[in-house]
Design an enzyme around this catalytic site. Structure first.
Site, PDB file in Angstrom:
ATOM      1  N   GLU A 158     -88.393 -30.035 -44.999  1.00  0.00           N
ATOM      2  CA  GLU A 158     -88.468 -28.826 -45.831  1.00  0.00           C
ATOM      3  C   GLU A 158     -87.096 -28.170 -45.900  1.00  0.00           C
ATOM      4  OE1 GLU A 158     -89.834 -26.984 -47.846  1.00  0.00           O
ATOM      5  OE2 GLU A 158     -91.952 -26.616 -47.502  1.00  0.00           O
ATOM      6  N   ASP A 159     -86.820 -27.524 -47.013  1.00  0.00           N
ATOM      7  CA  ASP A 159     -85.585 -26.756 -47.108  1.00  0.00           C
ATOM      8  C   ASP A 159     -85.679 -25.490 -46.261  1.00  0.00           C
ATOM      9  OD1 ASP A 159     -87.543 -25.642 -48.726  1.00  0.00           O
ATOM     10  OD2 ASP A 159     -86.295 -25.459 -50.507  1.00  0.00           O
ATOM     11  N   ARG A 216     -79.139 -24.790 -57.414  1.00  0.00           N
ATOM     12  CA  ARG A 216     -79.462 -25.903 -56.496  1.00  0.00           C
ATOM     13  C   ARG A 216     -78.263 -26.793 -56.212  1.00  0.00           C
ATOM     14  NH1 ARG A 216     -85.035 -26.285 -55.903  1.00  0.00           N
ATOM     15  NH2 ARG A 216     -86.280 -25.818 -57.745  1.00  0.00           N
ATOM     16  N   ASP A 274     -90.648 -20.015 -44.875  1.00  0.00           N
ATOM     17  CA  ASP A 274     -90.616 -18.563 -45.027  1.00  0.00           C
ATOM     18  C   ASP A 274     -91.880 -18.012 -44.355  1.00  0.00           C
ATOM     19  OD1 ASP A 274     -90.462 -15.987 -46.002  1.00  0.00           O
ATOM     20  OD2 ASP A 274     -90.134 -16.525 -48.061  1.00  0.00           O
ATOM     21  N   ASP A 317     -83.101 -22.835 -54.969  1.00  0.00           N
ATOM     22  CA  ASP A 317     -82.857 -22.246 -56.283  1.00  0.00           C
ATOM     23  C   ASP A 317     -83.336 -20.799 -56.371  1.00  0.00           C
ATOM     24  OD1 ASP A 317     -85.704 -22.975 -56.187  1.00  0.00           O
ATOM     25  OD2 ASP A 317     -85.698 -22.272 -58.263  1.00  0.00           O
ATOM     26  N   PHE A 346     -83.063 -13.719 -49.357  1.00  0.00           N
ATOM     27  CA  PHE A 346     -83.298 -14.855 -50.246  1.00  0.00           C
ATOM     28  C   PHE A 346     -82.023 -15.685 -50.311  1.00  0.00           C
ATOM     29  CE2 PHE A 346     -84.268 -17.272 -54.029  1.00  0.00           C
ATOM     30  CZ  PHE A 346     -85.598 -17.563 -53.804  1.00  0.00           C
ATOM     31  N   VAL A 347     -82.175 -16.983 -50.101  1.00  0.00           N
ATOM     32  CA  VAL A 347     -80.993 -17.851 -50.063  1.00  0.00           C
ATOM     33  C   VAL A 347     -81.058 -18.902 -51.167  1.00  0.00           C
ATOM     34  CG1 VAL A 347     -80.478 -17.519 -47.619  1.00  0.00           C
ATOM     35  CG2 VAL A 347     -82.075 -19.313 -48.291  1.00  0.00           C
ATOM     36  N   LYS A 399     -88.712 -29.194 -54.871  1.00  0.00           N
ATOM     37  CA  LYS A 399     -87.487 -29.925 -55.097  1.00  0.00           C
ATOM     38  C   LYS A 399     -86.426 -29.532 -54.064  1.00  0.00           C
ATOM     39  CE  LYS A 399     -88.246 -29.089 -60.017  1.00  0.00           C
ATOM     40  NZ  LYS A 399     -87.684 -28.374 -61.191  1.00  0.00           N
ATOM     41  N   GLY A 400     -86.696 -28.428 -53.397  1.00  0.00           N
ATOM     42  CA  GLY A 400     -85.661 -27.795 -52.562  1.00  0.00           C
ATOM     43  C   GLY A 400     -85.084 -28.652 -51.461  1.00  0.00           C
ATOM     44  N   LYS A 457     -87.267 -18.547 -41.505  1.00  0.00           N
ATOM     45  CA  LYS A 457     -87.145 -17.081 -41.525  1.00  0.00           C
ATOM     46  C   LYS A 457     -88.172 -16.529 -40.551  1.00  0.00           C
ATOM     47  CE  LYS A 457     -85.953 -16.476 -46.445  1.00  0.00           C
ATOM     48  NZ  LYS A 457     -86.454 -15.978 -47.732  1.00  0.00           N
TER      49      LYS A 457
HETATM   50  P1  XMP Z   1     -93.511 -20.261 -47.540  1.00  0.00           P
HETATM   51  O1  XMP Z   1     -93.536 -18.764 -47.679  1.00  0.00           O
HETATM   52  O2  XMP Z   1     -94.813 -20.869 -47.911  1.00  0.00           O
HETATM   53  O3  XMP Z   1     -92.440 -20.712 -48.616  1.00  0.00           O
HETATM   54  O4  XMP Z   1     -93.041 -20.680 -46.167  1.00  0.00           O
HETATM   55  C1  XMP Z   1     -91.833 -21.919 -48.535  1.00  0.00           C
HETATM   56  C2  XMP Z   1     -91.186 -22.289 -49.829  1.00  0.00           C
HETATM   57  O5  XMP Z   1     -90.749 -21.157 -50.563  1.00  0.00           O
HETATM   58  C3  XMP Z   1     -89.443 -21.347 -51.053  1.00  0.00           C
HETATM   59  N1  XMP Z   1     -88.547 -20.341 -50.462  1.00  0.00           N
HETATM   60  C4  XMP Z   1     -87.307 -20.114 -50.848  1.00  0.00           C
HETATM   61  N2  XMP Z   1     -86.568 -20.694 -51.812  1.00  0.00           N
HETATM   62  N3  XMP Z   1     -84.754 -19.296 -51.237  1.00  0.00           N
HETATM   63  C5  XMP Z   1     -85.297 -20.270 -51.996  1.00  0.00           C
HETATM   64  O6  XMP Z   1     -84.607 -20.786 -52.865  1.00  0.00           O
HETATM   65  C6  XMP Z   1     -85.435 -18.656 -50.253  1.00  0.00           C
HETATM   66  O7  XMP Z   1     -84.900 -17.778 -49.577  1.00  0.00           O
HETATM   67  C7  XMP Z   1     -86.787 -19.094 -50.055  1.00  0.00           C
HETATM   68  N4  XMP Z   1     -87.747 -18.708 -49.181  1.00  0.00           N
HETATM   69  C8  XMP Z   1     -88.808 -19.505 -49.453  1.00  0.00           C
HETATM   70  C9  XMP Z   1     -89.051 -22.749 -50.672  1.00  0.00           C
HETATM   71  O8  XMP Z   1     -89.326 -23.630 -51.722  1.00  0.00           O
HETATM   72  C10 XMP Z   1     -89.938 -23.102 -49.531  1.00  0.00           C
HETATM   73  O9  XMP Z   1     -90.252 -24.457 -49.450  1.00  0.00           O
HETATM   74 MG    MG Z   2     -89.528 -25.912 -50.755  1.00  0.00          MG
END
Ligand code: XMP
Ligand code: MG
Length: 186
Positions: free
Chosen positions: A99-100, A165, A103, A159, A152-153, A43-44, A131
């Site tokens: 994508e939001d 959110r 990571d 969220d 963590f953001v 949902k991000g 990141k």
């Molecule tokens: P990966 O590790 O697969 O993760 O790249 C991607 C998804 O993980 C969530 N994500 C976060 N959500 N704050 C959040 O609210 C963060 O700092 C964070 N880091 C990763 C997010 O849904 C992303 O699509």
């Molecule tokens: Mg996401």
């Protein structure tokens, strides 16, 4: 993460708007005259996608994809599963994944494999935040907004346990100091 949290402002409305505009400008230039399908990751990415497409000066179709991921925690997805499928046809289309945040890149890697199996004309990724310190798989982000530290953001669609959110700005989630330890930093 346990205990209480403080939110610390990382990016203001103005910071975000400037980055969204700059990304939209590049995307509009690159896809001018092409049939573009924008696929937001639920949902991000919903808030980012809504702002991004309104800054685009080209027509686009939008759709969404759901991935199983973080649940309520803060660790990355290991096993990734597609939980909501885009309704739009993918075959032969130019697809832009929105994508939001990227990571480790594991979610995105799974998503790109899912899309590749449906024979798109091209696939690129637009992520509001990356990141770099945590990337574990080599996924190319054609359009990256902010490169952020390993924090963590939340806010602007992101969220923690489904909270925050709705906040219009982006914050880091900081562990609140434990009472009684406030004056013992040095
Ligand atoms: P990966 O590790 O697969 O993760 O790249 C991607 C998804 O993980 C969530 N994500 C976060 N959500 N704050 C959040 O609210 C963060 O700092 C964070 N880091 C990763 C997010 O849904 C992303 O699509
Ligand atoms: Mg996401």
């Amino acid at each position: 993460m346990t205990g209480r949290f403080d939110l610390r402002l990382l990016y203001s409305r103005e910071d975000i708007a400037a980055v969204v505009r700059a990304l939209a400008k590049r995307i509009a230039a690159d896809y001018a005259g092409k049939d573009l399908l924008v696929v937001g990751v639920l949902k991000g990415a919903v808030i980012f996608l809504a702002d991004l497409i309104r800054e685009l000066t080209i027509p686009v179709e939008i759709d969404f994809i759901g991935l199983s991921s973080y649940g309520d925690g803060v660790t990355s997805c290991g096993e990734v599963e597609v939980t909501a499928f885009p309704a739009a046809p993918i075959e032969g289309r130019h697809v832009l994944v929105v994508e939001d945040i990227v990571d480790t890149g594991l979610c995105l890697d799974a998503l790109l494999k899912f899309l590749a199996a449906r024979s798109p004309a091209s696939v690129r990724v637009c992520a509001l935040m990356v990141k770099p310190a945590r990337h574990r798989v080599g996924v190319e982000i054609a359009y990256a907004g902010f490169a952020i530290p390993d924090k963590f953001v939340v806010g602007y669609g992101l969220d923690f346990a489904q909270r925050y959110r709705h906040l219009p700005q982006i914050y880091t989630l900081e562990e609140a100091p434990v009472e009684g330890q406030l004056a013992s930093n040095d």
